[in-house]
Design a protein around this motif. Structure first.
Motif, PDB file in Angstrom:
ATOM      1  N   HIS A  48       0.851  -1.188   0.000  1.00 31.56           N
ATOM      2  CA  HIS A  48       0.000   0.000   0.000  1.00 31.56           C
ATOM      3  C   HIS A  48       0.889   1.242   0.000  1.00 31.56           C
ATOM      4  O   HIS A  48       1.693   1.426   0.904  1.00 31.56           O
ATOM      5  N   LYS A  54      -8.483   5.626  -4.603  1.00 27.65           N
ATOM      6  CA  LYS A  54      -9.368   5.253  -3.497  1.00 27.65           C
ATOM      7  C   LYS A  54     -10.006   3.875  -3.723  1.00 27.65           C
ATOM      8  O   LYS A  54      -9.990   3.049  -2.813  1.00 27.65           O
ATOM      9  N   PRO A  55     -10.543   3.560  -4.905  1.00 27.47           N
ATOM     10  CA  PRO A  55     -11.100   2.215  -5.108  1.00 27.47           C
ATOM     11  C   PRO A  55     -10.047   1.105  -4.937  1.00 27.47           C
ATOM     12  O   PRO A  55     -10.335   0.053  -4.365  1.00 27.47           O
ATOM     13  N   ARG A  57      -7.371   1.289  -3.052  1.00 31.20           N
ATOM     14  CA  ARG A  57      -7.058   1.256  -1.618  1.00 31.20           C
ATOM     15  C   ARG A  57      -8.115   0.471  -0.852  1.00 31.20           C
ATOM     16  O   ARG A  57      -7.803  -0.389  -0.031  1.00 31.20           O
ATOM     17  N   VAL A  58      -9.376   0.764  -1.128  1.00 35.71           N
ATOM     18  CA  VAL A  58     -10.487   0.088  -0.450  1.00 35.71           C
ATOM     19  C   VAL A  58     -10.428  -1.410  -0.730  1.00 35.71           C
ATOM     20  O   VAL A  58     -10.560  -2.235   0.192  1.00 35.71           O
ATOM     21  N   LYS A  59     -10.215  -1.787  -1.988  1.00 35.86           N
ATOM     22  CA  LYS A  59     -10.139  -3.212  -2.374  1.00 35.86           C
ATOM     23  C   LYS A  59      -8.979  -3.911  -1.670  1.00 35.86           C
ATOM     24  O   LYS A  59      -9.136  -4.985  -1.100  1.00 35.86           O
ATOM     25  N   LEU A  61      -7.312  -3.041   1.095  1.00 41.40           N
ATOM     26  CA  LEU A  61      -7.474  -3.132   2.549  1.00 41.40           C
ATOM     27  C   LEU A  61      -8.565  -4.140   2.933  1.00 41.40           C
ATOM     28  O   LEU A  61      -8.454  -4.808   3.961  1.00 41.40           O
ATOM     29  N   LYS A  62      -9.589  -4.281   2.098  1.00 44.29           N
ATOM     30  CA  LYS A  62     -10.632  -5.287   2.362  1.00 44.29           C
ATOM     31  C   LYS A  62     -10.048  -6.698   2.215  1.00 44.29           C
ATOM     32  O   LYS A  62     -10.290  -7.569   3.041  1.00 44.29           O
ATOM     33  N   VAL A  83      -8.892   5.766   8.313  1.00 46.64           N
ATOM     34  CA  VAL A  83      -8.634   4.337   8.142  1.00 46.64           C
ATOM     35  C   VAL A  83      -8.499   3.713   9.526  1.00 46.64           C
ATOM     36  O   VAL A  83      -7.590   4.045  10.279  1.00 46.64           O
TER      37      VAL A  83
END
Length: 190
Positions: A48, A54-55, A57-59, A61-62, A83
């Motif tokens: 990371h 942003k999309p 990053r979200v993917k 981290l999920k 976060v």
């Protein structure tokens, strides 16, 4: 491989069933660690940096959160405000920045008031170097702030911090008038 990398690998091996986050201060170090960790471990390694959208990053981290024992390697600056990652078991501060709030902002992403697990934070640095002087200076500054604010918790010194590192850094010289002059550091450049 450098000894810091080997120490971080050792910590990850000792905690093979835990989620681990490693915070670096430079992009080249993130890349270096990611290459070696992917070769070393048969477990998911996530990278990371601030370049992720942003999309993305979200993917990422999920996926990391859903992993059983993922290793997140990131720059300390890349985890944006908001976060919350209280599911991380081990946080490794691989490199130091110049002040404790900048460092703690990173690892406090993993320490949340409502979390059920305990997050252990490791600071990995070399002894007898500018870096260990910086660590001692940051710790001393943080301790002084805590004392002046009349707090009981002197953060790094409080729980398991080996104060003998300060003995390797401080030098005390007494003047003829009985005054004490304190000096920092014994770095050895080899």
């Amino acid at each position: 491989m450098n000894t810091k990398l080997l120490k971080c690998i050792d910590i990850c091996k000792k905690h093979a069933d835990k989620k681990i986050a490693i915070g670096c201060t430079r992009l080249d170090v993130v890349d270096y660690y990611a290459r070696h960790f992917r070769k070393q471990f048969d477990r998911p390694v996530f990278v990371h940096t601030g370049s992720l959208s942003k999309p993305q990053r979200v993917k990422l981290l999920k996926e990391y959160e859903q992993s059983d024992n993922g290793i997140l390697i990131c720059t300390q600056q890349s985890l944006k405000a908001g976060v919350n990652m209280g599911y991380v078991d081990i946080a490794i501060v691989q490199g130091l920045r110049w002040n404790m709030p900048a460092i703690s902002q990173w690892y406090f992403r993993f320490i949340r008031i409502d979390q059920t697990n305990v997050t252990t934070v490791y600071f990995v640095n070399y002894t007898d170097t500018i870096e260990s002087n910086l660590f001692a200076l940051i710790n001393a500054k943080d301790t002084i702030v805590n004392i002046t604010e009349q707090r009981d918790d002197c953060s790094l010194v409080a729980d398991g911090f080996d104060e003998s590192i300060l003995d390797t850094l401080l030098s005390y010289v007494f003047s003829d008038e009985g005054k004490v002059n304190v000096g920092w550091g014994k770095q050895k450049i080899q």
